[in-house]
Design a protein around this motif. Sequence first.
Motif, mmCIF file in Angstrom:
data_model
loop_
_atom_site.group_PDB
_atom_site.id
_atom_site.type_symbol
_atom_site.label_atom_id
_atom_site.label_comp_id
_atom_site.label_asym_id
_atom_site.label_seq_id
_atom_site.Cartn_x
_atom_site.Cartn_y
_atom_site.Cartn_z
ATOM 1 N N THR A 1 0.714 -1.261 0.112
ATOM 2 C CA THR A 1 0.065 -0.068 -0.052
ATOM 3 C C THR A 1 0.908 1.278 0.162
ATOM 4 O O THR A 1 0.319 2.147 -0.117
ATOM 5 C CB THR A 1 -1.121 -0.131 1.313
ATOM 6 O OG1 THR A 1 -0.016 -0.073 2.323
ATOM 7 C CG2 THR A 1 -1.948 -1.164 1.155
ATOM 8 N N VAL A 2 2.213 1.153 -0.025
ATOM 9 C CA VAL A 2 2.943 2.537 -0.117
ATOM 10 C C VAL A 2 3.025 3.206 -1.358
ATOM 11 O O VAL A 2 2.624 2.758 -2.320
ATOM 12 C CB VAL A 2 4.494 2.029 0.399
ATOM 13 C CG1 VAL A 2 5.118 1.070 -0.856
ATOM 14 C CG2 VAL A 2 5.306 3.399 0.724
ATOM 15 N N VAL A 3 2.967 4.307 -1.053
ATOM 16 C CA VAL A 3 2.936 5.405 -2.234
ATOM 17 C C VAL A 3 3.997 6.214 -2.208
ATOM 18 O O VAL A 3 4.887 6.178 -1.339
ATOM 19 C CB VAL A 3 1.546 6.287 -1.944
ATOM 20 C CG1 VAL A 3 0.516 5.640 -2.071
ATOM 21 C CG2 VAL A 3 2.023 7.129 -0.793
ATOM 22 N N PRO A 4 4.584 6.812 -3.502
ATOM 23 C CA PRO A 4 5.928 7.081 -3.688
ATOM 24 C C PRO A 4 6.155 8.518 -2.857
ATOM 25 O O PRO A 4 7.296 8.592 -2.188
ATOM 26 C CB PRO A 4 5.811 7.757 -5.315
ATOM 27 C CG PRO A 4 4.844 6.779 -5.988
ATOM 28 C CD PRO A 4 3.827 6.666 -4.910
ATOM 29 N N ALA A 5 5.198 9.209 -2.702
ATOM 30 C CA ALA A 5 5.228 10.557 -1.847
ATOM 31 C C ALA A 5 5.358 10.113 -0.428
ATOM 32 O O ALA A 5 6.134 10.747 0.433
ATOM 33 C CB ALA A 5 4.113 11.492 -1.902
ATOM 34 N N ALA A 6 4.918 8.857 -0.057
ATOM 35 C CA ALA A 6 5.248 8.664 1.506
ATOM 36 C C ALA A 6 6.744 8.422 1.952
ATOM 37 O O ALA A 6 7.221 8.611 2.799
ATOM 38 C CB ALA A 6 4.383 7.581 1.816
ATOM 39 N N VAL A 7 7.249 7.751 0.830
ATOM 40 C CA VAL A 7 8.724 7.340 0.857
ATOM 41 C C VAL A 7 9.671 8.764 1.225
ATOM 42 O O VAL A 7 10.568 8.718 2.062
ATOM 43 C CB VAL A 7 9.269 6.575 -0.351
ATOM 44 C CG1 VAL A 7 10.793 6.080 -0.124
ATOM 45 C CG2 VAL A 7 8.299 5.409 -0.584
ATOM 46 N N LEU A 8 9.114 9.617 0.187
ATOM 47 C CA LEU A 8 9.987 11.252 0.542
ATOM 48 C C LEU A 8 9.609 11.439 1.439
ATOM 49 O O LEU A 8 10.518 12.278 2.316
ATOM 50 C CB LEU A 8 9.689 11.918 -0.773
ATOM 51 C CG LEU A 8 10.337 11.490 -2.139
ATOM 52 C CD1 LEU A 8 9.927 12.608 -3.228
ATOM 53 C CD2 LEU A 8 11.992 11.632 -1.867
#
Length: 533
Positions: free
Chosen positions: A399-406
């Motif tokens: 469920t991870v999204v790219p913006a959450a990683v940053l």
Amino acid sequence: MTTYDLGPTQFYAPSERLLHGRGVESAIRAGEAEDWIRLDRGVHRATCSNVFRGWKSTSWIRVGFRSVNTREIADWRRAPYWQEGLGGTGAPSWSLPPTESQIALCLCHGDPRVRAAALALDEPAQLPASVLPLVLIRSADTDERVRTLARAVLDRVLGDSDEALPRRLASLAVLVGMRRRYGAWAREAVLGRLGALPDETLTYLLTNGRESRLAGLKAAATYGVPVMEQAWALAEQDRDEGVRALGVRTAIRLALASGQQAVLDDAKARFFAHLDNDRAYGLRLNTFATVVETGFLPVDDLATLAATHRYRKIRRHACAAILAHPEGDVVLDRLLSARDTFVRSAAVGRLRHAGRGHELPQYLTDLSGGVRATACRELRTEGYDLRAHYQALCADPATVVPAAVLGLAEQGHPEDAALLHPLLRHPHAGVRTRALSALRMLGALPDDALPPFADDPDPGVRGTALSALRGIPCLLRDLLGSSREDVRARVEVLLEHNRIYRQGACRCRPSPPPAARRSRWAKLLAEPRPDPL
């Protein structure tokens, strides 16, 4: 003094004709409003050399094939000047009695004493009627004594005349009243006799020189004359930016004063066209500021501009106008979905003020770093645990999204790198790209671990890896043999850009010593020579 044959009198300006003794009617010809203004300025500028020492009013002009000194055309040292007398008295250096041309020159003179002396000729009835337009100009003079004398003369003349005289002076009165600091008295004195602004006067002003057009637009707005079409024509077609800006403001004020919905809708459509089509970008911003000040556009139209207009500053000015509007919270959702990151960030910062602070966590995963930073700032004031929120978003790879990683990397905790390393092998290319950038932000990915990512199937991951390697030429050279053409091309560009393409430019490897350079003559002497016969 050398004189030249200048031919017809078209080479002489009206002020120069007066200096040569011509009458006022001969010098000014038709005598339109702007002609009198130019005459006043020309004489004032030329006679300042007699008032202020060191002021040089001479120059050179081209007449045919010759360069002629302007003094050979009109020597302003011969113009009337203030002549000091015995006992502290003085008078202008004119003939007795003064001629019509001398009186006209003195009314425009740079010395206020000379101007006042010319107006004092009204008492012995020596002031000719032909200089009345100049008296009107003097009623707006910067010198108080000159203004007082000129207004007394003008008040007496207008009181004894019929309607023809104020109608003839109406254009000049409006021009002086709108363009000079003390000109309101002259405008009211002339138009007060007429009862209203004549249509022919306004038509003349709107179709003549720049100053006349500006004065006509101001007069239309002041007196509420419905000249919508003329104002929009000037706003859309005039060459001068100042006239176009004043035309837009005048048309908007007239539309608001009309109170008719059809007129308002037409003005709104034309204003939107002006924002899109006017060739002066700064002019659009100025007229938009006027629209906001007058309240011409409702908040819905401002939201449309903030969300969809093609020019960035207009979008942001519209967003600022909405946030300052008392009904701005009504259209907050439209700002939150805008493409402009500045508009979205400003709307996110408004959520708590609008009582919607519970919606802030959903903007922690916005694609824009500015929007995420605004959401973090607002939540941090409430004691919200941002790091735990981002850790929970990155814990589940499904469920991870790219913006959450940053977002997790932006919290600045290096120990979170253990949670990000597995995401380098995530099936979603966007997650892999952001994970690579996030680990570099935390300093948890060494330089020698970057080259394998240059072979990633996704071009975004490859580009991120190569951008991180741009300052490491030794590792870049190893990628010149990559199987991917775009990688090889990008590596060559990076090496050439950093001027490290030649052998030996890399500091990481020892370079061979440079070869000894020999001159051309040394090379010739070193070549073997044929044996003598």
